[in-house]
Enzyme design. Sequence first.
Site, PDB file in Angstrom:
ATOM      1  N   HIS A 182     137.040  32.897  28.564  1.00  0.00           N
ATOM      2  CA  HIS A 182     135.947  32.828  27.601  1.00  0.00           C
ATOM      3  C   HIS A 182     136.480  32.167  26.336  1.00  0.00           C
ATOM      4  O   HIS A 182     137.286  32.752  25.621  1.00  0.00           O
ATOM      5  CB  HIS A 182     135.408  34.231  27.314  1.00  0.00           C
ATOM      6  CG  HIS A 182     134.829  34.896  28.522  1.00  0.00           C
ATOM      7  ND1 HIS A 182     133.542  34.648  28.961  1.00  0.00           N
ATOM      8  CD2 HIS A 182     135.376  35.751  29.426  1.00  0.00           C
ATOM      9  CE1 HIS A 182     133.319  35.349  30.072  1.00  0.00           C
ATOM     10  NE2 HIS A 182     134.413  36.027  30.374  1.00  0.00           N
ATOM     11  N   ASP A 229     140.170  36.409  32.842  1.00  0.00           N
ATOM     12  CA  ASP A 229     139.017  36.977  32.121  1.00  0.00           C
ATOM     13  C   ASP A 229     139.342  37.114  30.627  1.00  0.00           C
ATOM     14  O   ASP A 229     138.945  38.083  29.966  1.00  0.00           O
ATOM     15  CB  ASP A 229     138.565  38.310  32.708  1.00  0.00           C
ATOM     16  CG  ASP A 229     137.153  38.706  32.250  1.00  0.00           C
ATOM     17  OD1 ASP A 229     136.480  37.883  31.578  1.00  0.00           O
ATOM     18  OD2 ASP A 229     136.734  39.837  32.550  1.00  0.00           O
TER      19      ASP A 229
END
Lengths: 356, 456
Positions: free
Chosen positions: B51, B298
């Site tokens: 992200h 992640d």
Amino acid sequence: MISTADPVSAAPETTSTERHLLSVADLGRSGIAEVLDVAEAFAEVERRSMPKVPTLRGRVVATLFFEESTRTRLSFETAAKRLSADVLSLAVGTSSVKKGESLRDTIETVEAMGIDALIVRHRSSGACHQVARWARRAHVVNAGDGWHEHPSQALLDCFTLRQVWAERAGVPPASMGIDCFDGKRILIVGDIRHSRVARSQVLAYDALGASVSIAGPGSLLPPSLAGWPVTVEPDLDDALTRVDVVSLLRIQAERGSGAFVPSLREYTEHWGLTSRRASRLAPGAVVTHPGPMLRGVEVAGEVADLPSMLATRQVTNGVAVRMAILFLLLGAPGTDPRAARPVPEGVRVAVGSDRG
Amino acid sequence: MGADGGRRADVAITDGVVTAVAERLDVDPGTKILDAGGCVVSPGLVDLHAHLRQPGGEEAETVESAARAAALGGYTAIVAMPNTDPPIDSAAVVHEVLSLGRGAMADVAVAGAITVGRAGDQLAPMAEMADAGVRIFTDDGAGVQDGGLMRRALDYAGGLRARGQKVVLAQHCEDTLLAAGGVMHEGEWSSRLGLPGIPSAAEEAMVARDIALVRQTGVPVHFLHLSTAGAVELVRRAKSEGLAVTAEVAPHHLVLTDQAVAGYDPSYRVNPPLRTFADVLAVRAGVADGTIDAVATDHAPHSPEVKDVPFDMAPPGMLGLETALAVTLTALTRHRGSGSAPGGGEMPDAPGRLGGTGIVLDAGEGAVLDVGAVLALLTARPASIAGLGDCHGGPLVVGAVANICVVDPTATWTVDPTGLASLSRNTPYAGWTLTGRVRHTVLRGEPVVLDSEAQR
């Protein structure tokens, strides 16, 4: 403390083994016993015509309730005032919290005013743990965090039960020690899943040697009971005949627990302490309720008015127990709280000296 | 070293391309030499799941800062997840993020949303995004809840694959109705802590549904960050059936359990949540037997202002790019320098009293892999899933693009959050001593990290 230490200049040092009261687990059996015994002394103070001692004069206690409360907040504030502490009360609804101030900034701002103890209620489980991490010097008292714990409630429940048993035995409560809980059978009924009271009660009653069981709709039991020192009673009617204490919990509609049962009517029919069900209680069994009580839901109105219902007495005792909590955290710097006496001989009751 | 094993060799790079691999290479005067003594020379790592927060969340991370963190972590390519603001659900935003990634310290690929606004209602323009280079589509941050819509997305993706665009749909498996506002794994610890839980079934129900859809459509699905024993077993059976499924696991699900939440430290709030010890062992077993294809970070930066709040109010997510290789090596390989994590100091509340800390760091708790097998999970296999195999993931042979990570698999280091290149500090590994350190990272022939220092 009282005779030698100057409460104005004394640094707020740790007086008990823990600096904060976040969980009943912070106390353990001996810590609970200590709170109950100190609270007995304060209960005696409360019966005086001028129920006030100078113990915490000069100390400042702040109540920060980020969630609604009537009895807990008033009880803590009354306790602090009877100890002659100054009390600040953050009204969240009219504070900078409404302007978007973060919890951390609110805590640091309040603490910067020289607060000695922060009494915190918050809708988030664990919020008081965060506050304790942020607090530089203040003691943090958990006045209810989410579904997690409500330590002072469990302590006043213990205090009330011992008081009742002592009265029946015709002896002073403190003389019973803490062993009076050994082997007592305590049944907690209702919304265990969402109840901070239940979590604190289980820890407290188990630490004191009682045998704890729980009963309630399957959807309102915790998803896992691993590590819980409890047994589940599948048949409430049967369980009621075998217990010394029934701890009723409120159906917490504001936490959405209403959706966990088909209807309140069905809840009352199957899990409420109706008159019929109350008649199954063993002689001498008592009922506690942390309030607020929903008459006609978890308890029938006529059951709520029975002498075995201790709810009002619990509220009364809450003040003495919370005085004990504040005293043990804030008072008697440098002394062993086990040896300290909150109201030793020779202490002047501070008639007229309080302006806080 | 590559996915096919390793040997001792020098690697020569000229103009961004590997020009020789041999046991002893003669060097021309003036050639820049990177010392790889005692190290493994690996293809650059590839992260399927990062992200980057840009556009819209630049206070937490930017493409530039994430790529710097990635390079320091040994990565030469990262896939940007689409849950930005605006989300990456059109070619325009794809182009914006790709252009932000140009000149960054790692190659930046872009994942596009499956549905418009990641709202789960209407298919996003996958063909136009595929034309812009997107090969992974996902609504990550949320799963596609509507099974009918997911089925249509698979049919549509099948059409793109038929015309030569090898796209894959990647699912964040969580049934939101079952998750029901949960903030940690539902089980012993959520029950004790009074926190609403996310049951394993929330993940497993969607994995099972999507496996059925793969069986129905023949179009592949990649399962993001699997965390439960049941999900791993479902994927194992699907693979044995020959279905086109792949799966990744995040490093934190290899080393942390739900018990870590016991002190209510928001650093441990992540989605999927930290699960049980049995789940950690099952996920490791899935890695060992090939059920899990890749380790993906992640990487989810959050600024301190939003993370330093009560546990249930903190957004889920942990940093990962700079620690993933070391955490994975420490967890899955046997090594001389053993990893360690601070015990009670970090989590002073319940764990100390109740025993344990929620940290499962050492290899030997279940699966043990060799360094080459761990590197394959971080290089060749994710590169293949992401459609980046042309330039990334090895093997390091003559003619390959020189994307290289030189890692010392036995060096130990201690994680200092203030020393991280990410703009955020939300690592759960503060103070941990890990084994395995990136020494150099080479991006298309350029040494962007030398001796563990970023070069620009």
